[in-house]
Design an enzyme around this catalytic site. Structure first.
Site, mmCIF file in Angstrom:
data_model
loop_
_atom_site.group_PDB
_atom_site.id
_atom_site.type_symbol
_atom_site.label_atom_id
_atom_site.label_comp_id
_atom_site.label_asym_id
_atom_site.label_seq_id
_atom_site.Cartn_x
_atom_site.Cartn_y
_atom_site.Cartn_z
ATOM 1 N N GLU A 12 0.808 -1.218 0.000
ATOM 2 C CA GLU A 12 0.000 0.000 0.000
ATOM 3 C C GLU A 12 0.847 1.276 0.000
ATOM 4 O O GLU A 12 0.347 2.333 -0.404
ATOM 5 C CB GLU A 12 -0.980 -0.017 1.192
ATOM 6 C CG GLU A 12 -2.067 -1.080 0.990
ATOM 7 C CD GLU A 12 -2.992 -1.280 2.191
ATOM 8 O OE1 GLU A 12 -4.158 -1.634 1.985
ATOM 9 O OE2 GLU A 12 -2.538 -1.106 3.345
ATOM 10 N N ASP A 196 -11.787 -6.295 -3.501
ATOM 11 C CA ASP A 196 -12.632 -7.490 -3.441
ATOM 12 C C ASP A 196 -14.021 -7.086 -2.929
ATOM 13 O O ASP A 196 -14.230 -5.947 -2.530
ATOM 14 C CB ASP A 196 -12.006 -8.549 -2.514
ATOM 15 C CG ASP A 196 -11.804 -8.016 -1.108
ATOM 16 O OD1 ASP A 196 -10.714 -7.489 -0.817
ATOM 17 O OD2 ASP A 196 -12.759 -8.081 -0.294
#
Ligand code: 4EH
Length: 234
Positions: A12, A196
């Site tokens: 990230e 997701d």
């Protein structure tokens, strides 16, 4: 002014470190903190490790030890709202801990005495993000983010979180970072790109899209930094 940029996982913050190129590394409290000067402003960057406890530690450290004056979080999330697809961006308007439960004493989910079910993010940074989205030609949805110490890969749990908190996306760090920043009076901005749908396919989708979605989020957060600097110069 010193801007903190944090993520939870190495993936990230990797796109941010890559863009900066030049930075120093300091070890503190069993974690690494990266410091850089970007267009004349000081940055401190770190990934916390996963979950509410590690993210609390890192956010606190960035503020109390590294003197960050504002904090931007970049990362990925599971979608609850059907309007959020893989790669889409969501900015948190407010955040809640979905796994905080003293309902046995008559309190609502996400609440403890002297706390609040939701912590609100900084309104002016959300306003700035609208300008950034316009500049970049991107769509950024605003919504509620629910945080808990679990990777949700279950339709039933996801729907419960959605209906209990009105949440649009879920992850594992945002609300804890929000609590820290709110308590220490540091304006914060939590951005996530969907990896997701927090359903039975979540772990596969997550593995497939972590990197690309993390890049989406990181690129936007760096444009946020540019925008903050723009406004500061004016
Ligand atoms: O930092 C954790 C990562 C998953 S755990 C929370 N992040 C990703 C956001 C997220 C998420 N959180 C809860 C994306 N999808 C989520 C979901 N539920 N469905 C992890 C992932 N890979 C290796 C080890 N741990």
């Amino acid at each position: 002014m010193k801007i903190a940029i944090m993520g939870a996982m190495p993936e990230e913050i990797a796109p941010i470190l890559k863009k900066l190129g030049n930075y120093t590394t300091t070890e503190y409290a069993k974690n690494k903190y990266y410091e850089a000067s970007y267009k004349g402003v000081d940055l401190v960057i770190a990934y916390s490790k996963i979950g509410k406890v590690f993210s609390t530690l890192t956010a606190t450290t960035m503020i109390e030890h590294f003197s960050a004056t504002q904090l931007l979080f970049s990362g990925v999330a599971g979608a609850i709202s059907p309007s959020l697809k893989v790669g889409d961006l969501i900015v948190a308007t407010k955040l809640s801990q979905h796994d905080l439960d003293i309902t046995a004493f008559g309190h609502p989910f996400g609440f403890v005495p002297e706390g609040a079910v939701f912590v609100e993010a900084d309104k002016s940074m959300i306003e700035l993000s609208k300008e950034v989205a316009l500049d970049m030609g991107k769509i950024v949805q605003e919504g509620i983010i629910a945080t808990g110490d679990q990777f949700v890969a279950n339709e039933e749990r996801k729907n419960w979180i959605g209906s209990t908190f009105g949440a649009d996306a879920l992850e594992m760090e945002g609300a804890s970072v929000a609590v820290v920043c709110d308590a220490l009076n540091v304006p914060f901005f939590i951005l996530r790109a969907i990896s997701d749908a927090a359903d039975m396919d979540a772990s596969f989708s997550f593995d497939a899209f972590l990197e690309t979605s993390a890049v989406e989020s990181a690129e936007f957060v760096m444009k946020m930094v540019d925008k903050i600097l723009d406004k500061n110069a004016k």
